[in-house]
Design an enzyme around this catalytic site. Structure first.
Site, mmCIF file in Angstrom:
data_model
loop_
_atom_site.group_PDB
_atom_site.id
_atom_site.type_symbol
_atom_site.label_atom_id
_atom_site.label_comp_id
_atom_site.label_asym_id
_atom_site.label_seq_id
_atom_site.Cartn_x
_atom_site.Cartn_y
_atom_site.Cartn_z
ATOM 1 N N TYR A 138 -7.175 -1.694 -7.769
ATOM 2 C CA TYR A 138 -6.339 -1.117 -6.734
ATOM 3 C C TYR A 138 -6.009 -2.209 -5.815
ATOM 4 C CZ TYR A 138 -4.649 1.340 -2.263
ATOM 5 O OH TYR A 138 -3.804 1.666 -1.388
ATOM 6 N N ILE B 102 2.165 1.541 -3.709
ATOM 7 C CA ILE B 102 1.123 2.219 -4.620
ATOM 8 C C ILE B 102 0.735 3.678 -4.238
ATOM 9 C CG2 ILE B 102 -1.210 1.686 -5.436
ATOM 10 C CD1 ILE B 102 -0.358 -1.113 -5.288
ATOM 11 N N GLU B 103 0.727 4.021 -3.113
ATOM 12 C CA GLU B 103 0.116 5.462 -2.707
ATOM 13 C C GLU B 103 1.317 6.355 -2.779
ATOM 14 O OE1 GLU B 103 -2.747 6.065 -2.146
ATOM 15 O OE2 GLU B 103 -3.734 4.275 -1.452
ATOM 16 N N SER B 104 2.459 6.207 -2.611
ATOM 17 C CA SER B 104 3.583 7.212 -2.728
ATOM 18 C C SER B 104 4.965 6.704 -3.168
ATOM 19 C CB SER B 104 3.477 7.915 -1.296
ATOM 20 O OG SER B 104 4.099 6.967 -0.099
ATOM 21 N N ILE C 26 0.805 -1.208 -0.056
ATOM 22 C CA ILE C 26 0.064 -0.117 -0.150
ATOM 23 C C ILE C 26 0.981 1.224 0.071
ATOM 24 C CG2 ILE C 26 -1.494 1.228 1.417
ATOM 25 C CD1 ILE C 26 -3.033 -1.077 1.929
#
Length: 384
Positions: free
Chosen positions: A292, A110-112, A107
């Site tokens: 996602y 993928i987020e940052s 996570i």
């Protein structure tokens, strides 16, 4: 409904919106000093932000295109390096929250991109832009008030409170309300810093997934092989029963006999097939896109040394957003669908497609195609 911004005249409306917000902020304990500091230098909306509301790639691109970027070779390499350098922290987070380190790391990736691309836009200006335009009703106005509450608590300064165009903040891309409810201070410095602290960022992901209901005894899911003649209409039940019906994991490992799962065929029969557990839905609590959630699960597997997906993705015609909305309308008119007509292929839509396929005697893979849209129109007549 989003109200389009008007050049020039919008600045005055924007400033009036901010002024009208002040009493509600003060009612939440935000002092005049904090409020003034938060909006210092912000006198007009960001004209580029509203255009971004229609460009969320995980919703408008097919899942396989989304996975190309989300689970790239470079990201896997960077993620494994971060897993090694942060091993003690990740181990402690997994022990405290019961969420696998690889899921937390995926996570974050993928987020940052593991903290490297956390977003540099002012959260206050982004939220104010969306709130004044009434995008998604009062959601962003509430998030703006939550952001002001965070500033009042002193976890971050207005200058450092940054993130994406939609107001998601820091390395974990939490909206302010999510931050208030789930962010944690894992490094013990007295602040919940999801902007600069790797430990706080990773632990906040773990804490959030635990709060959403993560089951430590289950995987998120598995890529599986279905035997010839498998009855797709019987697509949900105990993992042990799937194993008894000849379903096998693609990586050769034994399929767990504990827990429940459902069959997920995001590219139809012949493309990668998955058994997904309740933890897949927990990941969707972080971001409601199927693409996602699948990307998080698959990236976590790759970070743990697992293989790439074995089956090929489809190459034939597919429905775009307009086509998906048309199929949603047709399914609703035929009595199979009760969700929003938004062009997003989520769980309710998949279930509706399956129910229609079963009713029509079709292969019940839950996959929406142009042929299916043609079939329902010919069977029931086009909706008006």
């Amino acid at each position: 409904m989003t109200r389009a911004a008007k050049p020039g005249a919008s600045d005055g409306a924007f400033q009036a919106f901010i002024a009208a917000l002040r009493p509600d902020a003060e009612a939440r304990g935000v002092t005049p000093e904090t409020f003034t500091a938060a909006f210092r230098g912000i006198s007009a909306p960001d004209s580029a932000i509203l255009a971004r509301t229609k460009q969320q790639g995980e919703f408008v691109r097919p899942v396989w295109d989304y996975l190309v970027g989300a689970v790239s070779t470079g990201r896997i390499t960077r993620g494994r390096a971060r897993a090694s350098s942060l091993a003690p922290t990740l181990k402690a987070i997994e022990a405290r929250y019961g969420v696998p380190a690889a899921i937390v790391l995926a996570i974050w990736g993928i987020e940052s991109d593991f903290g490297a691309s956390a977003g540099s836009l002012s959260t206050i200006r982004a939220l104010a832009t969306l709130a004044e335009a009434q995008h998604r009703g009062t959601l962003f106005r509430d998030e703006l008030l939550a952001a002001l509450t965070i500033l009042q608590r002193g976890d971050i300064t207005p200058e450092r409170m940054s993130g994406s165009w939609a107001g998601a903040m820091g390395q974990v891309q939490f909206l302010p309300s999510t931050y208030l409810a789930h962010a944690v201070d894992f490094d013990g410095d007295g602040r919940r810093d999801i902007w600069l602290s790797d430990a706080d960022s990773l632990a906040s992901i773990g804490a959030y997934l635990k709060d959403l209901g993560w089951d430590p005894s289950l995987a998120w899911g598995y890529e599986v092989h279905l035997p010839d003649g498998f009855d797709l209409s019987d697509y949900s039940g105990d993992l042990g029963r799937f194993a008894s019906r000849g379903v096998r994991r693609m990586d050769g490992k034994r399929l767990s006999e504990r827990g429940k799962a459902s069959l997920f065929l995001p590219g139809g029969l012949g493309a990668p097939a998955f058994l997904i557990t309740g933890n897949f839905e927990v990941i969707r609590g972080y971001n409601t896109s199927d693409s996602y959630a699948l990307a998080v699960g698959h990236l976590a597997d790759r970070l743990d040394g697992g293989p790439a997906l074995a089956a090929p993705w489809p190459t034939g015609p597919r429905l775009d957003g307009t086509g998906l909305r048309a199929l949603q309308s047709e399914l609703a008119m035929a009595g199979f669908y009760e969700g929003p007509t938004d062009g997003r292929a989520g769980p309710k839509f998949r279930e509706a497609v399956r129910r229609y396929q079963i009713d029509a005697g079709l292969q019940a893979d839950g996959y929406a195609t142009p042929a299916l849209l043609t079939h329902i129109r010919e069977r029931h007549g086009p909706s008006r």
